[in-house]
Design an enzyme around this catalytic site. Structure first.
Site, PDB file in Angstrom:
ATOM      1  N   THR A  27       0.879  -1.176   0.000  1.00 42.98           N
ATOM      2  CA  THR A  27       0.000   0.000   0.000  1.00 42.98           C
ATOM      3  C   THR A  27       0.914   1.223   0.000  1.00 42.98           C
ATOM      4  O   THR A  27       2.123   1.103   0.229  1.00 42.98           O
ATOM      5  CB  THR A  27      -0.900   0.043   1.258  1.00 42.98           C
ATOM      6  N   ALA A  56       3.198  -1.212   4.799  1.00 42.41           N
ATOM      7  CA  ALA A  56       2.464  -0.047   5.295  1.00 42.41           C
ATOM      8  C   ALA A  56       3.468   1.092   5.421  1.00 42.41           C
ATOM      9  O   ALA A  56       4.488   0.959   6.112  1.00 42.41           O
ATOM     10  CB  ALA A  56       1.857  -0.377   6.648  1.00 42.41           C
ATOM     11  N   VAL A  82       7.323  -2.452   7.223  1.00 41.81           N
ATOM     12  CA  VAL A  82       7.264  -0.987   7.281  1.00 41.81           C
ATOM     13  C   VAL A  82       7.903  -0.426   6.005  1.00 41.81           C
ATOM     14  O   VAL A  82       9.050  -0.738   5.676  1.00 41.81           O
ATOM     15  CB  VAL A  82       7.968  -0.446   8.539  1.00 41.81           C
ATOM     16  N   LYS A  83       7.104   0.387   5.304  1.00 41.28           N
ATOM     17  CA  LYS A  83       7.580   0.969   4.045  1.00 41.28           C
ATOM     18  C   LYS A  83       8.167   2.344   4.353  1.00 41.28           C
ATOM     19  O   LYS A  83       7.511   3.187   4.973  1.00 41.28           O
ATOM     20  CB  LYS A  83       6.397   1.075   3.091  1.00 41.28           C
ATOM     21  N   VAL A  84       9.410   2.538   3.906  1.00 42.42           N
ATOM     22  CA  VAL A  84      10.178   3.729   4.273  1.00 42.42           C
ATOM     23  C   VAL A  84      10.671   4.403   2.986  1.00 42.42           C
ATOM     24  O   VAL A  84      11.180   3.717   2.095  1.00 42.42           O
ATOM     25  CB  VAL A  84      11.390   3.301   5.141  1.00 42.42           C
TER      26      VAL A  84
END
Ligand code: E4P
Length: 213
Positions: A27, A56, A82-84
């Site tokens: 996402t 996310a 965790v999308k960074v």
């Protein structure tokens, strides 16, 4: 190459999951905003549906904020990644998440050096954006091939997610060029099964079957 779906739409995710090919979900803030729902509630729904990685994205721009947000996201379910974003602050956050055994997907990768840095900071995944490079007249697929060659040459375990996929040829070429995963919007995913000769073949088999006495 594995398939992820690139959406925050729960109906599309459920439909794709029935196909038996879904290894994860990505996402981003734009996709979540389109749904008009609470981000955390939607992530709960998605992680109940899909057992693979669910990316996310954090929206903070400093490492401290990213780490705080990421910890909250990771607490939602064990399969949250965790999308960074690919920035200096993002790299600091990736290193911190790696030390905490929290999986990360470094997003908005547009050159090979960014991918290598993300991998060395401890990223689980890197996401080179093919379509957005093609949009500005650069070769998105060449980036996938270069990142795959570098990771292979240096025995880097970080997985490459071919992102910003716009059409079926992107999918085939990403697989040929060494992407481990393609994250695909639902409309492109559905179009992968289609071929006019398949449709014609089904029609003819049915017509012949119905001619039986
Ligand atoms: C991937 O993680 C991104 O969410 C996505 O692929 C971006 O695609 P777009 O360029 O079509 O917005």
């Amino acid at each position: 190459m594995k398939f992820f779906i690139d959406t925050a739409n729960i109906e599309d995710i459920r439909e794709a999951n029935k196909l038996g090919i879904l290894a994860g979900v990505t996402t981003n803030p734009s996709l979540v905003a389109k749904e008009g729902v609470s981000f955390h509630d939607r992530l709960r729904e998605i992680t109940e549906e899909v057992s693979g990685s669910v990316s996310a994205e954090v929206i903070s721009e400093d490492a401290e904020g990213m780490i705080e947000e990421g910890k909250e996201l990771a607490a939602i379910a064990p399969n949250i990644t965790v999308k960074v974003p690919m920035t200096l602050e993002g790299l600091k956050a990736v290193k911190a998440f790696s030390d905490l055994n929290i999986k990360t997907n470094v997003t908005l990768i547009f050159n090979a050096n960014q991918a290598l840095l993300a991998a060395r900071a401890g990223a689980t995944y890197v996401s080179p954006f093919l379509g957005r490079l093609d949009d500005i007249g650069q070769d998105g697929m060449e980036l996938i091939a270069n990142v795959a060659a570098i990771f292979d040459r240096h025995s880097i375990q970080t997985e490459i997610i071919a992102a910003s996929i716009r059409h079926p040829i992107h999918v085939t070429d990403a697989a040929l060029n060494g992407a481990h995963i393609a994250t695909i919007p639902f409309n492109v995913l559905s179009s992968l099964v289609k071929h006019p000769l398949t449709d014609q073949g089904i029609e003819k088999f049915l017509a012949d079957w119905n001619k039986q006495k």
